[in-house]
Design a protein around this motif. Structure first.
Motif, PDB file in Angstrom:
ATOM      1  N   TYR A   1      37.011  39.386  55.599  1.00 47.20           N
ATOM      2  CA  TYR A   1      36.826  40.095  54.328  1.00 47.20           C
ATOM      3  C   TYR A   1      37.610  39.389  53.232  1.00 47.20           C
ATOM      4  O   TYR A   1      38.783  39.098  53.408  1.00 47.20           O
ATOM      5  N   CYS A   2      36.957  39.112  52.102  1.00 43.05           N
ATOM      6  CA  CYS A   2      37.612  38.531  50.926  1.00 43.05           C
ATOM      7  C   CYS A   2      37.212  39.362  49.712  1.00 43.05           C
ATOM      8  O   CYS A   2      36.064  39.779  49.585  1.00 43.05           O
ATOM      9  N   ARG A   3      38.194  39.573  48.809  1.00 44.81           N
ATOM     10  CA  ARG A   3      37.920  40.365  47.623  1.00 44.81           C
ATOM     11  C   ARG A   3      38.700  39.781  46.462  1.00 44.81           C
ATOM     12  O   ARG A   3      39.880  39.446  46.600  1.00 44.81           O
ATOM     13  N   SER A   4      38.076  39.659  45.315  1.00 49.17           N
ATOM     14  CA  SER A   4      38.741  39.211  44.096  1.00 49.17           C
ATOM     15  C   SER A   4      38.926  40.409  43.176  1.00 49.17           C
ATOM     16  O   SER A   4      38.032  41.253  43.055  1.00 49.17           O
ATOM     17  N   TRP A   5      40.088  40.485  42.525  1.00 48.88           N
ATOM     18  CA  TRP A   5      40.390  41.592  41.640  1.00 48.88           C
ATOM     19  C   TRP A   5      41.442  41.157  40.631  1.00 48.88           C
ATOM     20  O   TRP A   5      42.037  40.109  40.750  1.00 48.88           O
ATOM     21  N   ARG A   6      41.652  41.971  39.611  1.00 55.09           N
ATOM     22  CA  ARG A   6      42.602  41.678  38.541  1.00 55.09           C
ATOM     23  C   ARG A   6      43.711  42.717  38.571  1.00 55.09           C
ATOM     24  O   ARG A   6      43.466  43.894  38.812  1.00 55.09           O
ATOM     25  N   ALA A   7      44.941  42.259  38.329  1.00 56.45           N
ATOM     26  CA  ALA A   7      46.092  43.174  38.385  1.00 56.45           C
ATOM     27  C   ALA A   7      47.128  42.767  37.352  1.00 56.45           C
ATOM     28  O   ALA A   7      47.179  41.617  36.920  1.00 56.45           O
ATOM     29  N   ILE A   8      47.954  43.724  36.969  1.00 59.48           N
ATOM     30  CA  ILE A   8      49.133  43.451  36.145  1.00 59.48           C
ATOM     31  C   ILE A   8      50.323  43.409  37.103  1.00 59.48           C
ATOM     32  O   ILE A   8      50.581  44.394  37.803  1.00 59.48           O
TER      33      ILE A   8
END
Length: 68
Positions: A48-55
């Motif tokens: 499983y691979c997932r891309s996301w944005r975070a602070i």
């Protein structure tokens, strides 16, 4: 019947980041907006691979807010 499942590892990698306004609520250092990638492997096979944005905090590395 008993089935055992073991999660081998889960890695977070920062693909890119840029400065953000504000400070960390835990340590008081500056914050950054980062494009993150999480990959989960089971028995050394990536499943499983997932891309996301975070602070995230620049100093302590804690995730302050995530955008999925």
């Amino acid at each position: 019947m008993v089935c055992f499942c073991f999660l081998v590892d889960q890695k977070r990698k920062i693909k890119g980041s840029k400065p953000a306004a504000g400070t960390c609520s835990r340590c008081g250092c500056g914050a950054r907006i980062a494009d993150m990638k999480t990959s989960t492997r089971f028995c050394l096979i990536p499943i499983y691979c997932r891309s996301w944005r975070a602070i995230i905090c620049c100093f302590c590395g804690s995730v302050l807010k995530s955008y999925r």
